[in-house]
Design an enzyme around this catalytic site. Structure first.
Site, PDB file in Angstrom:
ATOM      1  N   CYS A  50      29.155  18.057  94.035  1.00 39.24           N
ATOM      2  CA  CYS A  50      30.405  17.992  93.283  1.00 39.24           C
ATOM      3  C   CYS A  50      31.618  17.991  94.205  1.00 39.24           C
ATOM      4  O   CYS A  50      32.696  17.545  93.807  1.00 39.24           O
ATOM      5  CB  CYS A  50      30.500  19.148  92.305  1.00 39.24           C
ATOM      6  N   ASN A  51      31.454  18.469  95.432  1.00 37.33           N
ATOM      7  CA  ASN A  51      32.592  18.564  96.343  1.00 37.33           C
ATOM      8  C   ASN A  51      32.580  17.561  97.489  1.00 37.33           C
ATOM      9  O   ASN A  51      33.537  17.496  98.256  1.00 37.33           O
ATOM     10  CB  ASN A  51      32.684  19.975  96.928  1.00 37.33           C
ATOM     11  N   GLU A 112      29.464  29.518 101.153  1.00 39.12           N
ATOM     12  CA  GLU A 112      28.558  29.453  99.994  1.00 39.12           C
ATOM     13  C   GLU A 112      27.191  28.934 100.437  1.00 39.12           C
ATOM     14  O   GLU A 112      27.098  28.014 101.243  1.00 39.12           O
ATOM     15  CB  GLU A 112      29.171  28.601  98.876  1.00 39.12           C
ATOM     16  N   PRO A 113      26.113  29.555  99.925  1.00 41.88           N
ATOM     17  CA  PRO A 113      24.773  29.226 100.411  1.00 41.88           C
ATOM     18  C   PRO A 113      24.126  27.998  99.776  1.00 41.88           C
ATOM     19  O   PRO A 113      23.176  27.452 100.322  1.00 41.88           O
ATOM     20  CB  PRO A 113      23.969  30.487 100.060  1.00 41.88           C
ATOM     21  N   THR A 191      23.410  25.864  90.063  1.00 41.72           N
ATOM     22  CA  THR A 191      24.730  26.409  89.780  1.00 41.72           C
ATOM     23  C   THR A 191      24.746  27.162  88.459  1.00 41.72           C
ATOM     24  O   THR A 191      25.302  28.266  88.355  1.00 41.72           O
ATOM     25  CB  THR A 191      25.780  25.284  89.756  1.00 41.72           C
TER      26      THR A 191
END
Length: 425
Positions: A50-51, A112-113, A191
């Site tokens: 998403c990023n 973030e993992p 997520t």
């Protein structure tokens, strides 16, 4: 060929652009095969989240332009629009970028993992498509190793900071007591799993998980004492939901303005908090126009995330130091591997010369010649043959003023310093 990291991310492009260049899982294999077909591209892997959407390749310099043109054509975008928000890293910078991505240092949520698992997945998909082999494979394996080192030797993974955590934190600001709230989660991936975990820890009253396949929804729902439904059941679940958090890989929006508007009427306009974590988006942007809806996208979570990320800044600096070491070590290994072919060729030539001279000596011995003379001749022959080519090349280099070659020769063979800058003659 050189190493290349090419792509766009949350720092260079808005969610509007990122969703247009994302690759759905079912597209990935065909996309890898297409990207690998360029003459200037040797190996390629694609990471699409998403990023970020990034291509990791072994390629010649012209390969970056070709790949950007291909991305534009594949997604129906103008190349100039991609150029305006893309970045391109080569060799050492590419290795550093991949390591930083693997460690979560280039993420919207620092440290973030989830990105490491996504990177491993993209590598596995590329392996299955046979678009990644030795060179790029070594980069991935080393990046995974450095990421593990960062996780075990720094506090980068401590304190829950993720998009999922940020979404739940924001919900807690709007609903002071989540024990009185109901949540609808759309999707059943990693997520959503994290969102469900954080909501459960925050004391959410009721959880409903909606997914395209009921089995996936049930598997997730069982972990959190939640209810599982299909996407077709969303309208009914929506009217009871105070919190809606969505993260799927659907190519088109799942929640439209009309559906949400009808749910609000049945709720007698009690407010709804919605977070769309998906790229492409699951919730139509027009939903934000409704007065009783608080809609946030992944980009809107940035402020919440920035507050939580301060605790990881020291750990991030420690992680950067480990990455610096990892890059140096990897590049040294790569350069040392570059000498292997040369050493192999040198040994082959030496062995060929040895065998030729030995064959002559054995022939002379078989004719009854004096062994001492034969051995002396063998020694002279080997010496002359071994130094002939280097002697010719050094004389040529000296005549051309290329003194650096003579200096390197002295270093290579551990010779004493020369008396004049023009030696040998």
């Amino acid at each position: 060929m050189a190493l290349l990291a090419l792509g766009i991310n949350h720092k260079t492009a808005s969610v509007d652009v990122r969703e247009k260049v994302s690759f759905a899982p079912e597209q990935m294999e065909a996309a890898l095969i297409q990207a690998s077909s360029f003459a200037n591209v040797g190996e390629v892997a694609i990471l699409s989240t998403c990023n970020r959407t990034e291509l990791y390749c072994s390629a010649e310099q012209a390969g970056s332009r070709q790949l950007l043109e291909w991305m534009g054509e594949y997604h129906g975008l103008e190349v100039k629009d991609l150029e305006a928000c893309s970045y391109c890293h080569w060799d050492e910078a590419a290795v550093r970028h991949i390591m930083r991505v693997a460690c979560g240092l280039d993420s919207l949520v620092l440290g973030e993992p989830q990105i490491l698992g996504q990177l491993k997945s993209s590598y596995a998909v590329a392996q299955a498509a046979n678009s990644v082999r030795a060179e790029l494979g070594q980069v991935f394996q080393y990046a995974f190793s450095v990421a593990k080192q960062v996780r075990t030797q720094t506090a980068i993974g401590e304190n829950p900071v993720s998009v999922a955590y940020a979404a739940v934190s924001l919900a807690q600001h709007i609903f002071a007591d989540l024990s009185e709230s109901r949540a609808l989660l759309i999707g059943a991936g990693e997520t959503v799993d994290l969102v469900a975990r954080h909501l459960k820890q925050a004391g959410i009253r009721e959880l409903v998980v909606a997914n395209r396949t009921l089995a996936r929804a049930q598997a997730l729902a069982e972990q959190f004492d939640a209810k599982a439904v299909l996407l077709a059941d969303i309208p009914e679940a929506l009217e009871k939901a105070d919190i809606v958090i969505s993260s799927t890989a659907a190519p088109l929006p799942i929640l439209g303005k009309g559906m949400v508007e009808r749910a609000l009427k049945k709720r007698k306009h009690r407010p709804m908090f919605m977070v769309d974590i998906a790229v492409p988006r699951d919730i139509e942007p027009e939903v934000e126009e409704l007065s009783d809806v608080y809609l946030y996208s992944v980009d809107d979570l940035r402020e919440v995330i920035e507050e939580n990320v301060k605790s990881r800044e020291t750990a991030a600096r420690e992680a950067e130091a480990l990455i610096d070491q990892g890059v140096i070590q990897f590049m040294e290994q790569m350069r040392s591997r570059g000498a292997v072919d040369t050493l192999r060729a040198l040994r082959a030539k030496a062995e060929q010369t040895r065998d030729q001279e030995l064959a002559k000596a054995l022939k002379q011995l078989s004719k009854g010649q004096d062994p001492e003379k034969v051995l002396a001749h063998l020694a002279r022959g080997l010496t002359n043959k071994f130094i002939h080519s280097p002697s010719v090349q050094m004389k040529k280099a000296s005549a051309e003023g290329r003194q650096e070659l003579l200096t390197l020769t002295r270093e290579l063979f551990e010779l004493p310093p020369g008396n004049t800058p023009d030696e040998p003659r």
